[in-house]
Scaffold this active site. Sequence first.
Site, PDB file in Angstrom:
ATOM      1  CE  LYS A 143      29.261  98.282  62.516  1.00 23.17           C
ATOM      2  NZ  LYS A 143      29.834  99.352  63.141  1.00 23.17           N
ATOM      3  CE  LYS A 225      23.325  92.417  72.725  1.00 24.98           C
ATOM      4  NZ  LYS A 225      24.662  93.226  72.833  1.00 24.98           N
ATOM      5  CE  LYS A 228      19.346 100.523  69.264  1.00 28.03           C
ATOM      6  NZ  LYS A 228      20.509 101.580  69.076  1.00 28.03           N
TER       7      LYS A 228
END
Length: 367
Positions: A143, A225, A228
């Site tokens: 992050k 994958k 979102k």
Amino acid sequence: MPFLPGIIAIIQKKPWTIDYGLWTNLIFAPMEKEVVLSGIRPTGFLHLGNYFGAMRNYVRMQDDFNCYFFVANWHSLTTHPDTKELQNSVHRVIAENIACGLDPEKVALYIQSDVPEIAELYLYLNMLAYKGELEKTVTFKEKVRLNPENVNAGLLTYPVLQAADILIHRAVKVPVGKDQEQHLEMARNFAERFNYRYGEVLPLPYAFNYDSELVRIMSLDGTGKMSKSENQLATLYLADDDESIRKKIMKAKTDQGPAETNAVMPDYIRNLFTLMKLVSAADTAKKFEDDFNASSTGNCIIRYGDMKKQLAEDMAKFIQPIREKAADIQNNKPLLGKIIQQGADKARASASETLKLVRQAIGMNYV
Ligand code: TRP
């Protein structure tokens, strides 16, 4: 005289103080179900990967365990300080979870910020978490790399808050994917340090799933994958309408077909079969699989166009009732409010019990 306390209790008419012995306890003590807990971040729309990788398992767990599922809206503040969309997303995630089959009567389905006890436990655990170990966390480093201008303390202590989420209900089983295993190991470390310093209060939580291998849904463009936020055109959301579902599936990556009989399936083709096995009739995938295996260069029997058309229809039929039920719940504000309140009440009842033990153990009980 081992019977003396029992006899005295009978004389004093206090039968509940009698030690009836191990066997009677085993027979009559109600079997406590193990506590399961998981959190869902409310950033972005829930997709098919969430459904088959997580929510479908939650639904199976609700009868076997004492389940706590919550929306991690505090966690989302660590990366998404702008809250314009947040309230709507939180409502949608609650509605979608119910539409997928979670029963708010059976489980505690709640919003993290409705349970202030979590914040207090987070504070105590923060004193047991070291800067060095937090800085080494893989998700933290990732992050920081993605967003170097907002390295806030909340981001650094994200795993401490997650540990508080889990330990506040003394949960032992945490259904999460591989990417969360380090956070779980940290939660165990914080719990162990707490127990060592203040006394045994917190059981150690472990990652848990029914199937040894979780169903992994890949993105329709074949690039890892289903997620979102990345490539929304290659992600099937539970809120997608029939037309978008068809469009996305018809655009899914394929190729000219196998070059030999019984060829090795490329990942993106295997993913279409995975999806088909999940949402289509059993013999449908079998037929296309046979066609795949019988194909070779110059004799391509499998028609990916037909396969995708079939998959698109079956997928639309699969998602439609979930989408509609979720929308109904989300539009029914009184119902949604009742569900959220019910979840908060259940979660706070359990959380305040743990917090009482925690305060006692630390010596933070003054009255
Ligand atoms: N960190 C988890 C995720 O990114 C979400 C989460 C927050 C969570 N608190 C939790 C998961 C507690 C399990 C238990 O998906």
